[in-house]
Design an enzyme around this catalytic site. Structure first.
Site, short mmCIF file in Angstrom:
data_model
loop_
_atom_site.label_atom_id
_atom_site.label_comp_id
_atom_site.label_asym_id
_atom_site.label_seq_id
_atom_site.Cartn_x
_atom_site.Cartn_y
_atom_site.Cartn_z
N LYS A 74 -38.29 16.04 -51.57
CA LYS A 74 -37.41 17.07 -51.00
C LYS A 74 -37.69 18.43 -51.65
CE LYS A 74 -33.46 18.79 -49.23
NZ LYS A 74 -33.24 19.02 -47.83
N THR B 97 -28.66 16.62 -52.43
CA THR B 97 -29.90 17.22 -52.95
C THR B 97 -29.65 17.60 -54.40
OG1 THR B 97 -30.43 18.14 -50.79
CG2 THR B 97 -31.57 19.08 -52.67
N LYS C 85 -30.35 27.39 -53.69
CA LYS C 85 -30.06 26.23 -54.54
C LYS C 85 -31.30 25.32 -54.67
CE LYS C 85 -28.05 21.72 -54.36
NZ LYS C 85 -27.39 20.68 -53.63
P1 NAD Z 1 -20.25 20.57 -48.60
O1 NAD Z 1 -19.86 21.47 -49.70
O2 NAD Z 1 -19.85 20.89 -47.21
O3 NAD Z 1 -19.74 19.07 -48.92
C1 NAD Z 1 -19.65 18.52 -50.20
C2 NAD Z 1 -18.30 17.85 -50.32
O4 NAD Z 1 -18.21 17.14 -51.56
C3 NAD Z 1 -17.12 18.84 -50.31
O5 NAD Z 1 -16.30 18.57 -49.19
C4 NAD Z 1 -16.42 18.61 -51.64
O6 NAD Z 1 -15.01 18.71 -51.55
C5 NAD Z 1 -16.84 17.18 -51.94
N1 NAD Z 1 -16.74 16.80 -53.36
C6 NAD Z 1 -17.18 17.45 -54.44
N2 NAD Z 1 -16.96 16.73 -55.56
C7 NAD Z 1 -16.34 15.59 -55.16
C8 NAD Z 1 -15.84 14.43 -55.82
N3 NAD Z 1 -15.93 14.29 -57.15
N4 NAD Z 1 -15.27 13.47 -55.09
C9 NAD Z 1 -15.17 13.58 -53.75
N5 NAD Z 1 -15.62 14.64 -53.05
C10 NAD Z 1 -16.19 15.63 -53.75
O7 NAD Z 1 -21.85 20.43 -48.71
P2 NAD Z 1 -22.85 19.86 -47.59
O8 NAD Z 1 -23.38 20.98 -46.79
O9 NAD Z 1 -22.21 18.69 -46.92
O10 NAD Z 1 -24.05 19.36 -48.52
C11 NAD Z 1 -23.96 18.18 -49.28
C12 NAD Z 1 -25.32 17.93 -49.93
O11 NAD Z 1 -26.33 17.84 -48.92
C13 NAD Z 1 -25.75 19.06 -50.88
O12 NAD Z 1 -26.38 18.50 -51.99
C14 NAD Z 1 -26.72 19.88 -50.03
O13 NAD Z 1 -27.68 20.57 -50.81
C15 NAD Z 1 -27.37 18.79 -49.20
N6 NAD Z 1 -27.92 19.24 -47.91
C16 NAD Z 1 -27.21 20.08 -47.11
C17 NAD Z 1 -27.76 20.49 -45.90
C18 NAD Z 1 -27.00 21.43 -44.99
O14 NAD Z 1 -27.61 21.96 -44.04
N7 NAD Z 1 -25.70 21.62 -45.18
C19 NAD Z 1 -29.03 20.06 -45.52
C20 NAD Z 1 -29.73 19.16 -46.34
C21 NAD Z 1 -29.15 18.76 -47.55
#
Ligand code: NAD
Length: 318
Positions: free
Chosen positions: A178, A103, A253
């Protein structure tokens, strides 16, 4: 159809966190050969247990892929991953399909897609709704922004991870959908919560308000699925002390992205920015890790203990 399109079953998955981890596992279960990378070694090891081939870097992960999926925290991470030093755009084979499911800001999504196309690739933004539960169950909704011609290929890759794929328009349109949806959600949760607190202070039981509003014009998802008071909807986070669910920090966020989009477009919205401020304040305190419906407690705190003329949660049967 290009040569790259024929081997989209070779997927590189960058970002194996709360969402990316289970999404990658669902691709593996559907027969895709998934090579993954995350900055956190423990997450890479957990993905490997689920059948993902671990790579030593993002660039290494994409080298043999037909499709690259990113699921990263925010826009700067996606842009850095795409075009920074050791970036994936330079490392991938020409014609690779890049799908960003994070997102992020609409402008960042368009910049990422433009950079991908300029590097000789194809690109789509495909943010999701459905949370960790949906990601684990393979029941996410994907909101896709890309050229019509790419849609069948994008849908084929997303299908094992989702229940619905909605084509919203050209590049950036998925993120636009979104941000608009989550602005509705953030504002409506506050409206529902304010109504419950008002009802408490008027001596109205939660169940009575729910029975009326859920079948009347106040009906909405924040009330009927994610009800902010325990009782009327047994599965809502309020029944488990607001364990997320959809964390208030993530809502904060997403509303921050909405505020940026409102500014960039000169949209004269009042409630979206106000809701953004309320969630930001709530998330900065101890509310950040709790479900966003816990914002009702901030409203109660601001209202004080005493309701003029009686009421209060206990009296209302909370
Ligand atoms: P998260 O923090 O659990 O996962 C993100 C991952 O990206 C982390 O493990 C981090 O180490 C990794 N990362 C960061 N930079 C990196 C790089 N350069 N190379 C490799 N890995 C890297 O977050 P999440 O909850 O999985 O959310 C991910 C996305 O999905 C976000 O944008 C969030 O807004 C969106 N989202 C989350 C949810 C939810 O309920 N968690 C729902 C809808 C959308």
């Amino acid at each position: 159809m290009t040569g790259a399109a024929q081997d989209t079953k070779d997927v590189a998955f960058i970002g194996l966190g709360n969402m990316g981890g289970p999404m990658a596992a669902n691709l593996v279960a559907a027969g895709y050969a998934v090579t993954g990378f995350d900055l956190v070694p423990e997450l890479l090891a957990r993905a490997e247990e689920g059948g993902v081939r671990p790579a030593g870097s993002a660039a290494e992960a994409v080298a043999g892929a037909g499709t690259v999926i990113t699921m990263l925290p925010g826009g700067r991470h996606v842009l850095e991953c795409y075009r920074g030093e050791g970036g994936v755009l330079a490392a991938a084979r020409p014609g690779t399909l890049f799908i960003d499911c994070s997102t992020i800001d609409v402008a960042d999504a368009r910049a990422a897609a433009e950079a991908a196309v300029a590097a000789g690739h194809r690109a789509a933004d495909a943010p999701v709704s459905g949370g960790v539960v949906g990601a684990t169950a393979g029941k996410l909704t994907f909101m896709v922004g890309t050229d019509e011609a790419l849609l069948p290929e994008v849908e084929r890759v997303l299908e094992p991870m989702g229940a619905r794929v909605v084509h919203c328009g050209a590049s950036g349109a998925g993120q636009a959908a979104k941000v608009c949806n989550n602005m509705i959600l953030g504002v409506s949760m506050i409206a529902v919560s304010e109504a419950f607190v008002l009802g408490e202070r008027l001596g109205l039981s939660h169940q009575a308000l729910f029975d009326v509003a859920s079948t009347a014009s106040g009906q909405c998802w924040a009330l009927t699925t994610n009800c902010p008071v325990p009782g009327p909807v047994p599965a809502s986070p309020a029944n488990r002390d607001y364990a997320a669910g959809f964390a208030a920090a993530l809502m904060s966020k997403d509303l921050g992205l909405a505020v940026e989009a409102l500014k960039a477009t000169g949209t004269a919205a009042e409630l979206g920015p106000h809701a953004a401020g309320l969630y930001a304040a709530f998330a900065e305190g101890e509310g950040g890790g709790r479900d966003f419906s816990a914002i009702i407690n901030a409203i109660r705190e601001r209202s004080g203990a005493e309701a003029p003329g009686g009421g209060g949660p206990e009296q209302a049967g909370a």
